[in-house]
Design an enzyme around this catalytic site. Structure first.
Site, mmCIF file in Angstrom:
data_model
loop_
_atom_site.group_PDB
_atom_site.id
_atom_site.type_symbol
_atom_site.label_atom_id
_atom_site.label_comp_id
_atom_site.label_asym_id
_atom_site.label_seq_id
_atom_site.Cartn_x
_atom_site.Cartn_y
_atom_site.Cartn_z
ATOM 1 C CD GLU A 108 -1.127 -2.511 1.742
ATOM 2 O OE1 GLU A 108 -0.041 -2.379 2.374
ATOM 3 O OE2 GLU A 108 -1.623 -3.627 1.481
ATOM 4 C CE1 TYR A 140 5.579 -10.710 3.217
ATOM 5 C CE2 TYR A 140 4.337 -12.740 3.464
ATOM 6 C CZ TYR A 140 4.615 -11.589 2.756
ATOM 7 O OH TYR A 140 3.923 -11.322 1.614
ATOM 8 N NE ARG A 198 3.291 -8.845 6.886
ATOM 9 C CZ ARG A 198 2.962 -8.416 5.652
ATOM 10 N NH1 ARG A 198 3.299 -9.105 4.579
ATOM 11 N NH2 ARG A 198 2.303 -7.298 5.505
ATOM 12 C CE LYS A 235 -2.010 -6.893 -10.971
ATOM 13 N NZ LYS A 235 -1.279 -6.875 -9.720
ATOM 14 C CG ASP A 271 2.446 -2.858 -4.776
ATOM 15 O OD1 ASP A 271 1.302 -3.357 -4.775
ATOM 16 O OD2 ASP A 271 3.390 -3.297 -4.100
HETATM 17 O O1 CKP Z 1 2.320 -7.250 -5.773
HETATM 18 P P1 CKP Z 1 3.602 -6.524 -5.600
HETATM 19 O O2 CKP Z 1 4.802 -7.296 -6.059
HETATM 20 O O3 CKP Z 1 3.571 -5.173 -6.250
HETATM 21 O O4 CKP Z 1 3.722 -6.290 -4.037
HETATM 22 C C1 CKP Z 1 4.939 -6.202 -3.356
HETATM 23 C C2 CKP Z 1 4.735 -5.875 -1.910
HETATM 24 O O5 CKP Z 1 3.565 -5.676 0.700
HETATM 25 C C3 CKP Z 1 6.049 -5.855 -1.154
HETATM 26 O O6 CKP Z 1 6.419 -4.516 -0.917
HETATM 27 C C4 CKP Z 1 5.755 -6.605 0.126
HETATM 28 O O7 CKP Z 1 6.202 -5.934 1.258
HETATM 29 C C5 CKP Z 1 4.248 -6.781 0.127
HETATM 30 O O8 CKP Z 1 3.904 -6.815 -1.253
HETATM 31 C C6 CKP Z 1 3.853 -8.022 0.914
HETATM 32 O O9 CKP Z 1 3.384 -7.864 2.042
HETATM 33 O O10 CKP Z 1 4.050 -9.131 0.383
HETATM 34 MG MG MG Z 2 0.491 -7.254 -6.334
#
Ligand code: CKP
Ligand code: MG
Length: 310
Positions: free
Chosen positions: A34, A102, A104, A223, A255
Site C-alpha cells: 500500500e 516475512y 511480521r 494484469k 503496486d
Molecule cells: O504485488 P507486488 O509485487 O507489487 O507487491 C509487493 C509488496 O507488501 C512488497 O512490498 C511486500 O512488502 C508486500 O507486497 C507483501 O506484504 O508481500
Molecule cells: Mg500485487
C-alpha cells in the site's frame, strides 16, 4: 486535499544479492504494497496518505523517514511502542526470482484497526477522492480486516471511489480465507485490480470479469505480467501490451501498475491512457531493483516513449 488514502503494513526490507544462508551484505529499504502505491502516486504529484502502524524502533523510523521523504502524508499513521516493526527479507535466487520471508507476525503493523481509519475520515476537509485497499491488509488479522471494512464503509458514504487490489499472499492466508473476506466487499468496490491467477479469489465464475461487473464493480483490470493488461467495463474490453524492458526485479511491479492506473484516474484521462500509464509505471518497477525505488516522476513517464534525450 487527499487524493488517495490507503492503509496497510510497511516493513523494513532486507535484500540480498544471493542466498541469505551464505551471509554477505544486504541492502536495507522499506516495503509494503500500500505504501508502494502511495509513493508511486506522490512521485507523480498526487497527494497520497498512508495509514499504518510502526514500532518505536529503528526499522519503524526507517519506514517513517522514507515515506516522509517520498512525500507521503503520515498524519493518520501512528507508533505502537509495544510491538516491533515487521521485517521482510528478499533473497535474489535466479535472475528476477526472489525468495521472500516475512517476520511480521505480532508486528506493530498488524495492530492497525478501525479507529485508525475513523481518525482519517473524521479529519476536517474533503474526504479522499480515492481509497485503495488490498488483500494483504485484510490478511493481517481481524482488526486490520475491520479497518479495511470501516475504510470501505466510510469512503462509500463520502462518495469516494474505492479500489481493491487482490494481492493474494498464500503465506498469509488461503484462497478460501481470502475469498470469504474479500467477496463481501465487492458490492462497494468500484475498481478491482488482480493478476489473472488471482481472479478466482473473487468469483467462482468461469468468465470472471463479466461476473464481477454484474456484481456491481465498475471496472475490472487484469494484469497478465509480460502479456500486458486488460480492462473490462460496461464500455467494453481494452488490452494494453506490456512495455519491453530488461527485467531486474518484479517485486513491486503490481503496486507500480496500480499507482499508474490510479494516477490516470485522478487526472481524469480515458481508460486506454490509464492502462498505458499503468503498464509504463509497472515497467519502471521491473527494470529497477527494489519495490518502489525505480518509480517515475511526471517528467520521467515519457522516458520509455522517447528515451532520455527525447
Ligand atoms: O504485488 P507486488 O509485487 O507489487 O507487491 C509487493 C509488496 O507488501 C512488497 O512490498 C511486500 O512488502 C508486500 O507486497 C507483501 O506484504 O508481500
Ligand atoms: Mg500485487
Amino acid at each position: 486535499m487527499t487524493d488517495l488514502l490507503t492503509l496497510g503494513e510497511t516493513m523494513a526490507a532486507f535484500r540480498t544479492t544471493g542466498p541469505l544462508r551464505l551471509g554477505g551484505t544486504a541492502g536495507i529499504s522499506v516495503a509494503g504494497s500500500e505504501s508502494n502505491v502511495a509513493i508511486g502516486l506522490a512521485r507523480l504529484g498526487h497527494q497520497a496518505a498512508w495509514v499504518g502502524v510502526t514500532g518505536a524502533d529503528e526499522p519503524g523510523e526507517l519506514v517513517r523517514r522514507t515515506l516522509r521523504a517520498e512525500g507521503v502524508d503520515l498524519t493518520w499513521s501512528r507508533v505502537d511502542a509495544t510491538a516491533p516493526t515487521g521485517l521482510i527479507l528478499f533473497e535474489n535466487r535466479v535472475a528476477d526470482i526472489n525468495r521472500v520471508t516475512y517476520h511480521r507476525s505480532g508486528s506493530a503493523g498488524s495492530r492497525l484497526g478501525p479507529a485508525d481509519v475513523t481518525r482519517a475520515f473524521d479529519a476536517p476537509g474533503p474526504p479522499p477522492r480515492l481509497l485503495h485497499v488490498t488483500g494483504i491488509t485484510c490478511a493481517l488479522g481481524v482488526e486490520p480486516y475491520q479497518a479495511v471494512v470501516e475504510a470501505v464503509r466510510r469512503a462509500r458514504a463520502a462518495g469516494g471511489t474505492i479500489c481493491l487490489d487482490v494481492n493474494h499472499r498464500n503465506r498469509l492466508w488461503s484462497v478460501a480465507e481470502a475469498a470469504a473476506a474479500l467477496r463481501p466487499l465487492l458490492p462497494s468496490i468500484d475498481l478491482v485490480i488482480a493478476s489473472d491467477d488471482e481472479l478466482a479469489v473473487l468469483t467462482d465464475a468461469t468468465d470472471p470479469a463479466p461476473a464481477l461487473l454484474s456484481a456491481g464493480v465498475t471496472e475490472v483490470v487484469v494484469k497478465h505480467g509480460a502479456g500486458g493488461a486488460t480492462s473490462h467495463s460496461a464500455n467494453g474490453t481494452i488490452h494494453c501490451p506490456a512495455r519491453t524492458v530488461p527485467v531486474v526485479d518484479t517485486v513491486g511491479a503490481g503496486d507500480a501498475f496500480v499507482a499508474g492506473l490510479l494516477s490516470g484516474w485522478l487526472d481524469g484521462v480515458d481508460a486506454p491512457t490509464r492502462l498505458d500509464r499503468a503498464v509504463t509505471t509497472g515497467a519502471f518497477a521491473v527494470a529497477t531493483r527494489g519495490d518502489w525505488e525505480g518509480l517515475p516522476d511526471r517528467a520521467e513517464l515519457a522516458l520509455l516513449d522517447h528515451g532520455p534525450g527525447g
